[in-house]
Design an enzyme around this catalytic site. Structure first.
Site, short mmCIF file in Angstrom:
data_model
loop_
_atom_site.label_atom_id
_atom_site.label_comp_id
_atom_site.label_asym_id
_atom_site.label_seq_id
_atom_site.Cartn_x
_atom_site.Cartn_y
_atom_site.Cartn_z
N ASP A 68 0.74 -1.11 0.15
CA ASP A 68 0.08 -0.04 0.07
C ASP A 68 0.77 1.14 0.07
O ASP A 68 2.01 1.14 0.09
CB ASP A 68 -0.89 0.04 1.28
CG ASP A 68 -0.25 -0.46 2.41
OD1 ASP A 68 1.09 -0.41 2.56
OD2 ASP A 68 -1.09 -0.71 3.36
N ASN A 137 -7.74 -3.21 13.87
CA ASN A 137 -9.30 -3.26 13.32
C ASN A 137 -9.53 -4.57 12.48
O ASN A 137 -10.51 -4.75 11.91
CB ASN A 137 -10.05 -2.15 12.86
CG ASN A 137 -9.17 -1.71 11.64
OD1 ASN A 137 -8.03 -2.44 11.22
ND2 ASN A 137 -9.72 -0.70 10.96
C1 GLP Z 1 -0.70 0.42 8.50
C2 GLP Z 1 -0.38 -0.53 7.26
C3 GLP Z 1 -0.55 -2.06 7.67
C4 GLP Z 1 -0.03 -2.44 8.72
C5 GLP Z 1 -0.66 -1.64 9.84
C6 GLP Z 1 -0.14 -2.44 11.39
O1 GLP Z 1 -2.16 0.42 8.51
N1 GLP Z 1 -1.06 -0.17 6.02
O2 GLP Z 1 0.12 -2.75 6.09
O3 GLP Z 1 0.05 -3.77 8.88
O4 GLP Z 1 -0.45 -0.51 9.92
O5 GLP Z 1 0.93 -1.38 11.63
P1 GLP Z 1 1.82 -1.49 12.84
O6 GLP Z 1 2.87 -2.93 12.55
O7 GLP Z 1 2.61 -0.45 12.93
O8 GLP Z 1 0.88 -1.84 13.87
#
Ligand code: GLP
Length: 245
Positions: A68, A137
């Site tokens: 993304d 979520n």
């Molecule tokens: C963002 C990314 C996801 C990721 C999520 C969790 O929303 N688009 O791909 O998995 O964050 O992030 P973190 O690893 O910082 O908890």
């Protein structure tokens, strides 16, 4: 099939996950890696960089496609995922820049950008190993909870909870982009193998519901139950709701 590797700490999660990615790169030096951002994979990326520097891993023929990218941020922006990837992995390993792919946050035509990104993934022959984190979520990539699983790359309006979760990386909550491009659930599910990493108590609920709850677009990660080859590497805090945690 989902195989769960339960580990004690963030560092152990990073090492186990780095072993799986390393095995992929060693077994298929011209593989396609699907990559993720967020704080969870940072330790794993650090280890891959170390192993590359030590001569144990070679990324010269590897191609990467990221899940993304925020819409509206330039590749140079401190919070863009292109910049994150450069700082956390790309500039520390011998990946060829032209072999690294992310959606273009500045694309003028969103529909054309989605089509371009789908063509990039298809042109590479699909993804050998897709790395995933999970949102609080239950989102994967930026596939937010919704009424349906989206197949291909699309532009999403981020939910309020995701905007809040990501606000920690920005100077003020107003600066958090409200839209992002994300690979679709179909593209993720077509990856030959999936590696999901999770750490910390705030992932416990989403992870449990993803692996044990009903398969529903209300919790996008639950679709992984339908994939044939998923490795979940998670620490005890993230697995707290599982029996024998
Ligand atoms: C963002 C990314 C996801 C990721 C999520 C969790 O929303 N688009 O791909 O998995 O964050 O992030 P973190 O690893 O910082 O908890």
């Amino acid at each position: 099939m989902i195989r769960i590797y339960r580990v004690d700490s963030y560092d152990e999660m990073s090492r186990r996950a780095a072993n799986i990615v390393s095995a992929q790169v060693i077994m298929k030096p011209d593989c396609v890696l699907g990559l993720a951002t967020g704080s969870t994979p940072q330790g794993l990326y650090r280890l891959l960089a170390e192993r590359c520097r030590a001569g144990d891993l070679d990324f010269a023929e590897v191609c990467t496609v990221n899940l993304d990218e925020y819409q509206g941020l330039s590749p140079e922006d401190g919070q863009s995922y292109r910049r994150y990837m450069r700082e956390n992995l790309f500039e520390h390993v011998n990946l060829r820049p032209e072999n690294t792919h992310l959606p273009d946050g500045l694309a003028a035509d969103a529909a054309a950008e989605c089509a371009r990104y789908n063509a990039v993934i298809a042109g590479l022959g699909g993804i050998d190993l897709q790395l995933l984190g999970v949102g609080n979520n239950g989102h994967i990539g930026f596939n937010e909870p919704g009424a349906a699983f989206e197949n291909e790359t699309h532009l999403v309006a981020l939910t309020e909870s995701t905007v809040q979760a990501n606000a920690r990386f920005f100077k003020s909550p107003d600066e958090v982009p409200k839209h992002a491009y994300t690979m679709g659930i179909g593209s993720i599910m077509r990856a030959r193998r999936i590696l999901l990493v999770a750490s910390g108590a705030d992932k416990a609920d989403a992870l449990y519901r993803a692996l044990h709850g009903p398969i529903t677009p209300v919790l996008p990660a639950s679709v992984l139950q339908l994939h044939g080859d998923v490795a979940v590497v998670a620490d005890r805090a993230a697995l707290a709701r599982f029996p024998e945690a």
